[in-house]
Design a protein around this motif. Structure first.
Motif, PDB file in Angstrom:
ATOM      1  N   TYR A 187       0.840  -1.203   0.000  1.00 25.47           N
ATOM      2  CA  TYR A 187       0.000   0.000   0.000  1.00 25.47           C
ATOM      3  C   TYR A 187       0.865   1.237   0.000  1.00 25.47           C
ATOM      4  O   TYR A 187       1.796   1.335   0.808  1.00 25.47           O
ATOM      5  CB  TYR A 187      -0.916   0.025   1.223  1.00 25.47           C
ATOM      6  N   PRO A 188       0.584   2.241  -0.798  1.00 23.82           N
ATOM      7  CA  PRO A 188      -0.442   2.306  -1.856  1.00 23.82           C
ATOM      8  C   PRO A 188       0.039   1.732  -3.182  1.00 23.82           C
ATOM      9  O   PRO A 188      -0.731   1.606  -4.120  1.00 23.82           O
ATOM     10  CB  PRO A 188      -0.673   3.810  -1.991  1.00 23.82           C
ATOM     11  N   SER A 189       1.335   1.363  -3.233  1.00 22.97           N
ATOM     12  CA  SER A 189       1.921   0.859  -4.467  1.00 22.97           C
ATOM     13  C   SER A 189       3.181   0.082  -4.125  1.00 22.97           C
ATOM     14  O   SER A 189       4.103   0.623  -3.504  1.00 22.97           O
ATOM     15  CB  SER A 189       2.271   2.018  -5.408  1.00 22.97           C
ATOM     16  N   TRP A 190       3.220  -1.179  -4.548  1.00 25.79           N
ATOM     17  CA  TRP A 190       4.409  -1.992  -4.281  1.00 25.79           C
ATOM     18  C   TRP A 190       5.656  -1.420  -4.959  1.00 25.79           C
ATOM     19  O   TRP A 190       6.713  -1.311  -4.318  1.00 25.79           O
ATOM     20  CB  TRP A 190       4.153  -3.444  -4.702  1.00 25.79           C
ATOM     21  N   PRO A 191       5.599  -1.006  -6.244  1.00 25.11           N
ATOM     22  CA  PRO A 191       6.799  -0.417  -6.850  1.00 25.11           C
ATOM     23  C   PRO A 191       7.288   0.833  -6.125  1.00 25.11           C
ATOM     24  O   PRO A 191       8.492   1.034  -5.966  1.00 25.11           O
ATOM     25  CB  PRO A 191       6.350  -0.092  -8.281  1.00 25.11           C
ATOM     26  N   VAL A 192       6.370   1.698  -5.676  1.00 26.29           N
ATOM     27  CA  VAL A 192       6.787   2.909  -4.971  1.00 26.29           C
ATOM     28  C   VAL A 192       7.454   2.555  -3.653  1.00 26.29           C
ATOM     29  O   VAL A 192       8.488   3.132  -3.288  1.00 26.29           O
ATOM     30  CB  VAL A 192       5.596   3.856  -4.735  1.00 26.29           C
ATOM     31  N   ASN A 193       6.900   1.614  -2.916  1.00 22.86           N
ATOM     32  CA  ASN A 193       7.481   1.228  -1.631  1.00 22.86           C
ATOM     33  C   ASN A 193       8.859   0.591  -1.804  1.00 22.86           C
ATOM     34  O   ASN A 193       9.776   0.837  -1.012  1.00 22.86           O
ATOM     35  CB  ASN A 193       6.541   0.283  -0.894  1.00 22.86           C
ATOM     36  N   ARG A 194       9.006  -0.230  -2.826  1.00 21.11           N
ATOM     37  CA  ARG A 194      10.318  -0.816  -3.114  1.00 21.11           C
ATOM     38  C   ARG A 194      11.296   0.273  -3.537  1.00 21.11           C
ATOM     39  O   ARG A 194      12.465   0.255  -3.133  1.00 21.11           O
ATOM     40  CB  ARG A 194      10.191  -1.875  -4.219  1.00 21.11           C
TER      41      ARG A 194
END
Length: 262
Positions: A187-194
């Motif tokens: 949440y809210p985005s796996w690519p952003v968190n990675r």
């Protein structure tokens, strides 16, 4: 080319002119770092590039991901609403806009909650004129990541305490907190968190330099304004900033490590 992110940020105010001499910040040289650190940075850089690749393939970008489904984009509001928090690592971040800079759409602020319990650090001893978060509410600002109008990173900067309402820790303690920043959910985005997790590792030397410079600026400002609460002085907002390019950094790391382009 990823779709341009519409900016509603307005100029908040011009930064006041300061006559006092502040410490100068230089981008750190990375060619003398241990090879294991360089390898860690390169792995993080590749991770950041991969997150960009998968988003661009779908016509998306990092900023668009955190703004998606959040309604009207309003300056100063946090995106996503209520921030992003990892209950296991105590890492937290949000995105917002307010500085009105030509090249910047907005920026991410990264934090660690309850940092004292994680690294055994105590807030600085200072007669604060405004209350600082304490106990379970303790929160330390790590670094801010400036983003362009296409949703990609262009800079890093450190701030004064009042900007983020944080608990103030010495730079040496905040540097130890960097090891704990990890957003390990979708949440809210796996690519952003990675991506944001990777950015802390990729730019570790730059973040360390910005934090040490932050403390030097605070000390110089305090000496020049005796009797004032330096941490609440609205004339001191940004303590230092550095331009960045993930692709350029990855190329430099590959050259230093003798790694061929794949």
């Amino acid at each position: 080319m990823a779709e341009r992110v519409e900016s509603l940020a307005k100029a908040e105010r011009a930064q006041p002119a300061v006559s006092m001499k502040l410490p100068q910040l230089q981008a750190p040289a990375i060619d003398s770092l241990p090879r294991n650190r360089l390898r860690e940075m390169l792995a993080a850089g590749r991770e950041a590039q991969e997150c960009r690749r998968v988003l661009e393939k779908g016509g998306l970008n990092l900023v668009g991901e955190v703004l998606r489904g959040q309604g009207e984009f309003i300056e100063y509001d946090h995106y996503p609403e209520d921030d992003v928090y990892d209950a296991d690592s105590h890492a937290q971040y949000y995105y917002h806009a307010h500085r009105g800079l030509t090249a910047e759409h907005g920026h991410f602020h990264t934090f660690l909650r309850r940092p004292g319990s994680l690294v055994g650090a105590s807030p600085v001893d200072f007669p604060a004129s405004e209350p600082w978060p304490q106990g379970d509410d303790e929160i330390a600002h790590l670094i801010a990541i400036s983003m362009d109008a296409y949703g990609w990173p262009i800079g890093l900067f450190a701030t004064n305490r009042w900007v983020t309402g944080e608990t103030w820790f010495r730079a040496s303690d905040v540097i130890r907190m960097l090891d704990h920043f990890r957003i390990d959910h979708a949440y809210p985005s796996w690519p952003v968190n990675r991506w944001i997790t990777a950015m802390i590792s990729l730019y570790r030397p730059h973040i360390e330099a910005l934090l040490m410079h932050r403390d030097a600026v605070i000390a110089a400002w305090r000496d020049a304004h005796p009797g004032a609460d330096v941490f609440e002085d609205r004339n001191l907002e940004i303590t230092g900033q550095l331009d960045i390019s993930v692709d350029t950094m990855v190329r430099e790391l590959r050259l230093l490590l003798g790694v061929c382009q794949t």
